[in-house]
Structures are given as structure tokens and as C-alpha cells.
Design a protein around this motif. Sequence first.
Motif, mmCIF file in Angstrom:
data_model
loop_
_atom_site.group_PDB
_atom_site.id
_atom_site.type_symbol
_atom_site.label_atom_id
_atom_site.label_comp_id
_atom_site.label_asym_id
_atom_site.label_seq_id
_atom_site.Cartn_x
_atom_site.Cartn_y
_atom_site.Cartn_z
ATOM 1 N N ALA A 1 -6.049 -1.659 -2.956
ATOM 2 C CA ALA A 1 -7.386 -1.072 -2.938
ATOM 3 C C ALA A 1 -7.373 0.415 -3.256
ATOM 4 O O ALA A 1 -8.239 0.907 -3.951
ATOM 5 C CB ALA A 1 -8.043 -1.295 -1.580
ATOM 6 N N ARG B 1 -12.934 -0.178 -5.588
ATOM 7 C CA ARG B 1 -12.303 -0.671 -4.354
ATOM 8 C C ARG B 1 -11.964 0.522 -3.484
ATOM 9 O O ARG B 1 -11.408 1.499 -3.950
ATOM 10 C CB ARG B 1 -11.030 -1.444 -4.678
ATOM 11 C CG ARG B 1 -11.330 -2.604 -5.579
ATOM 12 C CD ARG B 1 -10.265 -3.596 -5.490
ATOM 13 N NE ARG B 1 -10.594 -4.691 -6.394
ATOM 14 C CZ ARG B 1 -9.952 -5.803 -6.404
ATOM 15 N NH1 ARG B 1 -8.968 -5.992 -5.567
ATOM 16 N NH2 ARG B 1 -10.286 -6.747 -7.232
ATOM 17 N N GLN C 1 -10.263 -2.155 3.260
ATOM 18 C CA GLN C 1 -8.976 -2.727 3.656
ATOM 19 C C GLN C 1 -8.694 -2.451 5.137
ATOM 20 O O GLN C 1 -8.164 -3.305 5.840
ATOM 21 C CB GLN C 1 -7.842 -2.177 2.797
ATOM 22 C CG GLN C 1 -7.950 -2.539 1.335
ATOM 23 C CD GLN C 1 -7.723 -4.007 1.083
ATOM 24 O OE1 GLN C 1 -8.454 -4.862 1.592
ATOM 25 N NE2 GLN C 1 -6.720 -4.323 0.300
#
Length: 144
Positions: free
Chosen positions: A115, A121, A126
Motif C-alpha cells: 500500500a 492506496r 493497511q
Amino acid sequence: MEPPPLRSEVELAMKQLKDGKSPGYDNLTSEMWKATGEEGTDLMWRLCSNIWNSREWPKDWCRAVFIPLPKKGDLKKCANHRTISLICHASKILLKVISRRMKIKLQAEISDEQAGFREGRRTKEQIVNIRNILEKCREHKHPL
């Protein structure tokens, strides 16, 4: 060896140049390149293709204009300045083509779980996922 840049890649890179930026060693601004239209795009495409095939970066594109910008505080101290370097916008066009190609290749190589440092992202997502997994493990008294 990668194929030389496509005209469409050069055209996209030229459109992505930011306006209002200072010119480099060649004194050509991004607005000037954009104003050349189709002829300028063709010229830049041929130039980029020649550079690509010869594998030699033009010496003028390696030159930069360094400008010290003052920060707050005592201007006699070097630490109170930051330096910017102005490079040719023509060089930026070919660099954008290369960068875009590298990005496409890397996207295929990097796993979906990665990520950080990926467009679209975020690391925050995460971290939330890891916290959720840890909470589930604690609920089920799973040893970590």
C-alpha cells in the motif's frame, strides 16, 4: 530494449507539464512548448525518439540553473536558504514518458497487498486492516 516513445506518450507528457514554472537553461517555458501545437508535438516526439535510439542524453538537458531562495532568519547563514534547480522542460517531457512506463511496469510487479508509496492506496487502510485482524485474534484467543 524498450521501444521508442509513442507520439501519444509525448503528447500526454506535454499536456501534463505544469504552467507558470520558470524555464531552465534553454529559456523555454512549458507554455511555449504547449503553444507549438501539433508541430511542436511532432518535433518533440522525433527528438525524444532520436534520444531514445541513440541512448545519449543531450548535454544541454543535463544543465541546471540553481537558485538559492532565502528562508526566515539570518540570511548570512547558508542554512537559512534552500536551493531549487531549474531543468529544461523538454527534458521533463522525456522524463515523464520514462516515469510513466516505469510506473506501469512496477504496478504489475508489486503485490496487491503493498500500500505504501502506491497511487490510490494508503498505509492508513493497511493499519486498520491489521488492527481488525489483531482484534479478531484476541476475540478467539488465538496466540500471536
